[in-house]
Design a protein around this motif. Structure first.
Motif, PDB file in Angstrom:
ATOM      1  N   CYS A 131     -30.123   8.450 -27.385  1.00  0.00           N
ATOM      2  CA  CYS A 131     -28.959   9.103 -26.799  1.00  0.00           C
ATOM      3  C   CYS A 131     -28.495   8.346 -25.732  1.00  0.00           C
ATOM      4  O   CYS A 131     -29.015   7.680 -24.938  1.00  0.00           O
ATOM      5  N   CYS A 135     -32.527  19.144 -23.047  1.00  0.00           N
ATOM      6  CA  CYS A 135     -31.918  19.650 -24.353  1.00  0.00           C
ATOM      7  C   CYS A 135     -32.770  20.022 -25.291  1.00  0.00           C
ATOM      8  O   CYS A 135     -33.742  19.819 -25.688  1.00  0.00           O
ATOM      9  N   CYS A 173     -33.177  11.111 -17.674  1.00  0.00           N
ATOM     10  CA  CYS A 173     -32.088  11.712 -18.477  1.00  0.00           C
ATOM     11  C   CYS A 173     -30.849  11.592 -17.628  1.00  0.00           C
ATOM     12  O   CYS A 173     -30.853  12.128 -16.514  1.00  0.00           O
TER      13      CYS A 173
HETATM   14  S1  SF4 Z   1     -31.134  14.271 -25.780  1.00  0.00           S
HETATM   15 FE1  SF4 Z   1     -29.897  12.852 -24.020  1.00  0.00          FE
HETATM   16  S2  SF4 Z   1     -28.865  14.356 -22.742  1.00  0.00           S
HETATM   17 FE2  SF4 Z   1     -30.771  15.493 -23.886  1.00  0.00          FE
HETATM   18  S3  SF4 Z   1     -32.427  15.433 -22.677  1.00  0.00           S
HETATM   19 FE3  SF4 Z   1     -32.522  13.585 -24.029  1.00  0.00          FE
HETATM   20  S4  SF4 Z   1     -31.647  11.950 -23.006  1.00  0.00           S
HETATM   21 FE4  SF4 Z   1     -31.122  13.872 -21.670  1.00  0.00          FE
END
Ligand code: SF4
Length: 565
Positions: free
Chosen positions: A374, A363, A354
């Motif tokens: 994402c 998250c 991430c």
């Molecule tokens: S949703 Fe995006 S920002 Fe959140 S943990 Fe996953 S990769 Fe990271």
């Protein structure tokens, strides 16, 4: 080396008593992919004396007493798979075979194995040392949970097994701390990464709705599950009658160096000789010459238990460690030059991280791959491509396959490196077919599953076959599909059939009927008949014949006209 599994093997090491006895529902396969073997070697590496009892008979005390009473604790696992998933089909028919048992024989792993083994220990060792549960069955049943096999909410398995502690998730650090506390004569009930039973709610722990409340009220159950999944680093507490189930905060994940060390331990990659005469173990043939590159999965599919058990954060091994393991494989007398798989829960998550949260995948309010990938996600295809290239160069290695499933949306989202990775996989690493798991075609069902839409799937399919043509190969995609997931109707299955025939040009063969696994979002949907993300009502096919019919829609003609592209 094998961990001692007989008294004579114990004595050969000069041990008159063990510190820890591990009991498992699998045959004893000494391999880093097998939880009990991994934990046993980690404990031995730390200096503890460990023994393994595999698939003990419940009929007498002969098996369970074989290694005597441990000095520190008993570790009890159902094995690599929940015993009820292992023993019953999704239509609740008893299975005749078990891939983790010598000769493939079913019935050696008892139903609710962790409870059965804990009772067995107590029958033959009264007032014995602590019994510590672990493995996927215990991990997924650590708080009150929906149990498909009795269609009821069951309390934490810690109460039913009358055990003293439960290690959840990947247990290396928790088990070492437990052993250290017990060896020092200290209390072990607050070790991170474990659950225990307490008279009072610990200060600061997040309180879940009680077992009694969630048993009678679906809304309370849904609230409980949301709190359970969003716990992060908090401790949890759930009242069961006049006692509390306490889930201590999780252990930190292993670092790359720690994971390398674990995989570098001395595994035999074989079946313990005491299991041999009964025949081979099918699971071993799949994993014996496979390499695990990472653990964890940020896929977040609603029906899957991997992220509940292994976690969402990816911990990848170093390239040097994986390549060194490949080199060691070439020294194994049974190795014929073929590495059967290089991967993990999802093959192409190696090296992913991430970009926003220092790699923690923390998250709580969003998923990493759904509804789209994402933008903060940093895929690791480049590192994986380099790793595969290095593995091909190891002297004595003739072929390296990627047999674990590939997350196709991740490939397509990683514009350049994803395509380079797929090109290399197509050119060198496919053993005839590449597995992907779109699971369905209909948006309503895919959204409930947390799976990507068909646009990305069709683009991936086109790219795959284009790459095949450009290197003169004729390999094909195998699609894993799921029937009877909550929200899925017969009409949805008919549409999926049309999509498979017209767009994918295949007659699906790999079709499973959905099984609600404990502590998954899909089990919550199945129990409550609601979409947990917006509270709306959803159709759930619970009737066994109706579930079977959903599958039949897809597979009816699978025998005719095989694999057309
Ligand atoms: S949703 Fe995006 S920002 Fe959140 S943990 Fe996953 S990769 Fe990271």
């Amino acid at each position: 080396m094998f961990i001692p599994a007989t008294e004579s093997e114990m004595r050969a090491l000069g041990w008159d008593r063990l510190d820890v006895v591990l009991v498992t529902g699998d045959a004893y396969i000494d391999h880093p992919s097998m939880g009990v073997s991994l934990i046993g070697h980690v404990l031995m590496d730390a200096g503890y004396r460990v023994g393994v009892i595999a698939q003990p008979s419940l009929e007498s005390g002969d098996d369970i007493s074989r290694l005597g009473e441990p000095r520190l604790f008993w570790g009890v696992s159902a094995g690599s798979i929940d015993s009820l998933v292992a023993n019953y089909t999704p239509s609740l028919k008893r299975r005749r075979s078990d891939d983790y048992t010598p000769g493939g024989l079913g019935g050696r792993r008892p139903d609710r194995a962790v409870i059965a083994y804990a009772n067995l220990i107590r029958r033959f060792f009264r007032n014995t040392r602590p019994i510590v549960l672990g493995g996927i069955e215990a991990s997924l049943r650590r708080v009150a949970h929906y149990d498909f096999w009795t269609d009821s909410i069951r309390r934490s398995v810690l109460f039913d097994a009358k055990a003293d502690s439960l290690v959840y998730g990947m247990g290396e650090k928790a088990v070492l701390q437990l052993a250290g506390r017990l060896a020092a004569g200290r209390d072990f009930r607050d070790v991170p990464g474990t659950c225990s039973i307490a008279k009072d709610r610990p200060e600061g722990a997040v309180e879940l709705p009680s077992y009694e409340e969630v048993s009678r009220d679906d809304e309370a159950f849904a609230r409980m599950f949301g709190l359970f999944c969003g716990a992060g680093d908090a401790a949890l507490a759930q009242r069961h009658g006049d006692r509390w189930l306490v889930q201590n905060p999780p252990q930190p994940c292993l670092t790359t160096e720690e994971l390398d060390r674990v995989h570098g331990l001395d595994f035999e990659r074989g079946l313990h000789p005491s299991c041999g005469p009964e025949g081979s173990v099918r699971a071993l043939e799949t994993i014996r010459f496979s390499l695990t590159t990472h653990r964890g999965c940020f896929g977040g599919c609603s029906f899957c238990s991997i992220s509940v058990h292994q976690g969402r954060a990816i911990v990848s091994r170093s390239k040097a460690s994986v390549v060194e393991e490949a080199r060691k494989l070439t020294e194994h007398p049974g190795f014929k030059g073929i590495i059967a798989d290089v991967g993990g829960p999802t093959a192409n998550m190696y090296g992913a991280r991430c970009g926003r949260r220092s790699g923690a995948f923390a998250c709580r309010d969003r998923r990493c791959l759904w509804p789209e990938v994402c933008p903060s996600l940093r895929a690791g295809h480049r590192q994986q491509t380099e790793l595969l290239t290095e593995l091909r160069r190891v002297p004595g290695v003739k072929k390296v396959f990627v047999a674990s499933g590939i997350r196709h949306d991740l490939v397509m989202a990683d514009a350049e490196a994803g395509r380079e990775f797929l090109a290399q996989v197509v050119a060198h690493h496919v053993s005839g077919q590449l597995k992907i798991a779109p699971e369905h075609s209909e948006k309503g069902v895919l959204d409930l599953m947390g799976k990507p839409g068909t646009e990305c799937l069709v683009a991936f399919k086109d790219l795959f076959y284009r790459l095949n043509r450009s290197c003169g190969k004729s390999q094909f995609l195998t699609y894993y599909l799921l029937a009877a997931h909550p929200g899925c109707t017969l009409e949805d299955m008919e549409k999926l059939k049309r999509f498979a025939t017209e767009e994918l040009r295949t007659n699906p063969e790999q079709v499973q009927i959905f099984t609600p696994l404990p502590s998954t979002w899909s089990a919550l949907m199945y129990r409550t008949g609601r979409n947990p993300f917006d509270g709306s009502e959803i159709f759930v096919q619970k009737d066994a014949r109706g579930r079977g019919r959903q599958k039949d829609v897809l597979t009816a003609r699978a025998r005719i006209g095989k694999r057309r592209r």
